[in-house]
Write an enzyme that holds these catalytic residues in place. Sequence first.
Site, mmCIF file in Angstrom:
data_model
loop_
_atom_site.group_PDB
_atom_site.id
_atom_site.type_symbol
_atom_site.label_atom_id
_atom_site.label_comp_id
_atom_site.label_asym_id
_atom_site.label_seq_id
_atom_site.Cartn_x
_atom_site.Cartn_y
_atom_site.Cartn_z
ATOM 1 N N HIS A 131 0.775 -1.270 -0.134
ATOM 2 C CA HIS A 131 -0.075 0.116 -0.165
ATOM 3 C C HIS A 131 0.699 1.217 -0.010
ATOM 4 O O HIS A 131 0.073 2.429 0.107
ATOM 5 C CB HIS A 131 -0.806 0.019 1.048
ATOM 6 C CG HIS A 131 -0.095 0.234 2.687
ATOM 7 N ND1 HIS A 131 0.516 -0.655 3.204
ATOM 8 C CD2 HIS A 131 -0.012 1.730 3.140
ATOM 9 C CE1 HIS A 131 1.042 -0.055 4.292
ATOM 10 N NE2 HIS A 131 1.022 1.214 3.992
HETATM 11 C C1 UD1 Z 1 -0.951 5.977 5.850
HETATM 12 C C2 UD1 Z 1 0.344 6.349 6.325
HETATM 13 C C3 UD1 Z 1 1.234 4.954 6.187
HETATM 14 C C4 UD1 Z 1 0.805 4.108 7.047
HETATM 15 C C5 UD1 Z 1 -0.706 3.528 6.171
HETATM 16 C C6 UD1 Z 1 -1.305 2.492 6.886
HETATM 17 C C7 UD1 Z 1 1.211 8.781 6.036
HETATM 18 C C8 UD1 Z 1 1.849 9.378 5.201
HETATM 19 N N1 UD1 Z 1 0.927 7.273 5.498
HETATM 20 O O1 UD1 Z 1 -0.888 5.723 4.519
HETATM 21 O O2 UD1 Z 1 2.417 5.447 6.837
HETATM 22 O O3 UD1 Z 1 1.643 2.608 6.486
HETATM 23 O O4 UD1 Z 1 -1.557 5.115 6.709
HETATM 24 O O5 UD1 Z 1 -2.459 2.070 6.615
HETATM 25 O O6 UD1 Z 1 0.339 9.242 6.903
HETATM 26 N N2 UD1 Z 1 -7.944 5.876 1.905
HETATM 27 C C9 UD1 Z 1 -9.139 5.495 1.839
HETATM 28 N N3 UD1 Z 1 -9.842 5.218 2.903
HETATM 29 C C10 UD1 Z 1 -9.068 5.609 4.246
HETATM 30 C C11 UD1 Z 1 -7.821 6.124 4.393
HETATM 31 C C12 UD1 Z 1 -7.307 6.099 2.949
HETATM 32 O O7 UD1 Z 1 -9.794 5.174 0.894
HETATM 33 O O8 UD1 Z 1 -9.847 5.369 5.265
HETATM 34 C C13 UD1 Z 1 -7.290 5.992 0.819
HETATM 35 C C14 UD1 Z 1 -7.539 7.493 -0.419
HETATM 36 O O9 UD1 Z 1 -7.588 7.051 -1.442
HETATM 37 C C15 UD1 Z 1 -6.410 8.285 -0.181
HETATM 38 C C16 UD1 Z 1 -5.149 7.059 0.047
HETATM 39 O O10 UD1 Z 1 -5.764 5.865 0.635
HETATM 40 O O11 UD1 Z 1 -6.253 9.135 -0.895
HETATM 41 C C17 UD1 Z 1 -4.051 7.509 1.092
HETATM 42 O O12 UD1 Z 1 -4.546 7.622 2.404
HETATM 43 P P1 UD1 Z 1 -3.679 8.410 3.505
HETATM 44 O O13 UD1 Z 1 -4.273 8.457 4.835
HETATM 45 O O14 UD1 Z 1 -3.033 9.784 2.958
HETATM 46 O O15 UD1 Z 1 -2.423 7.862 3.724
HETATM 47 P P2 UD1 Z 1 -2.394 5.923 3.545
HETATM 48 O O16 UD1 Z 1 -1.840 5.509 2.131
HETATM 49 O O17 UD1 Z 1 -3.587 5.322 3.961
#
Ligand code: UD1
Length: 342
Positions: A188
């Site tokens: 991911h």
């Molecule tokens: C975040 C953390 C990462 C961790 C991961 C665990 C940062 C920079 N990254 O990454 O270190 O390993 O969480 O899961 O903080 N999204 C959803 N639903 C959600 C959350 C996210 O659909 O509940 C999708 C969205 O498309 C979003 C993308 O994931 O744009 C990125 O989400 P974000 O929270 O920025 O970072 P993660 O990739 O989840």
Amino acid sequence: MGARPQFIKLAPVVKAFKDLNLPYKILHTGQHYDYTLSEIQFTALGLEEPHFNLEIGSDSHARQTARMLTGMEEVLVAQKPSLVLVYGDTNSTLAGALCAAKLGLKVGHVEAGVRSYDRKMPEEINRVVADRLSTYHYCPTEGAMNILKSEGIPGILTGDVMYDALLQVPQEALQHPFQRPFVLVTIHRAENTDSPERFGAIWDGLNLVSREVPVVFPVHPRTRHRHLALLGHGTKDLSLIEPVSYLAMIAMIRDAACIITDSGGVQKEAFLLKSPCVTVRDTTEWPETVDAGANLLVEPAAKPILEATLTMMRKKAWVADNPFGDGAASYKIARHIREHCL
Ligand code: UD1
């Protein structure tokens, strides 16, 4: 906290606070909001509802972090905590440390001193900044202590709260529906999922592996959103499933013939549960697992992923001391806070 790995790190600390009768409040930034990433994890970990939920959700790094800062500032100004505890390396960690430090509040960083030395990872930037801003640095390993020392920061060796969390899991709750043998996959990270070429090569590798051993892949929403067309419905031997609860994940890591991942936490959990691990990354923040022979780093290319997986699956066992402490890290942190802040 706000993202899945932080709920896991928070759970044993909350338990220690409760056992020692120390006052606390939980602030959820809402960075993770999907039921599978947030709510089921809270239930699996026995965590109560957070006292504050900023409901920030997904956005660009700048906007997400900025909105966290604005929301946190209001809460921290009103609550005047004696210490703000931040966990790991997500955008919620960065926002928590920055907001508290600017308000002149003490900051404690759980999982301090961890480095991959890869500034392309947003997590690396978040860790470095959180460490610079923190008052107390709770280190999971000797390695992390040494890294902080080299940066001129004194650390406090506590062990790893993720090990505490693992030991606190009731054994009878560890269940999953998959037949052995299977290979477990989690991919991911931004550096693997943002580039179609890079993710395409990893996907080809997983397909090659699935011809040898059935593959189970709980797909993070980030990965699913970005590669909907490529992922399709998976195949008979490459099952794509929704993200699972912490308890099911631990059971699957324990039973997997091998794990292919890019997650920091999963690398550690594989090591602690004695399952071989292949990490699709150029660097790792957990070199202890590689040094022990339990974890192999591999480039994002189909054949190397297959070869590394077969190599690790043939590996019977490794002998290594556990560098992640004695399972009481959260109590050491809670007692330190009681002595210095309350
Ligand atoms: C975040 C953390 C990462 C961790 C991961 C665990 C940062 C920079 N990254 O990454 O270190 O390993 O969480 O899961 O903080 N999204 C959803 N639903 C959600 C959350 C996210 O659909 O509940 C999708 C969205 O498309 C979003 C993308 O994931 O744009 C990125 O989400 P974000 O929270 O920025 O970072 P993660 O990739 O989840």
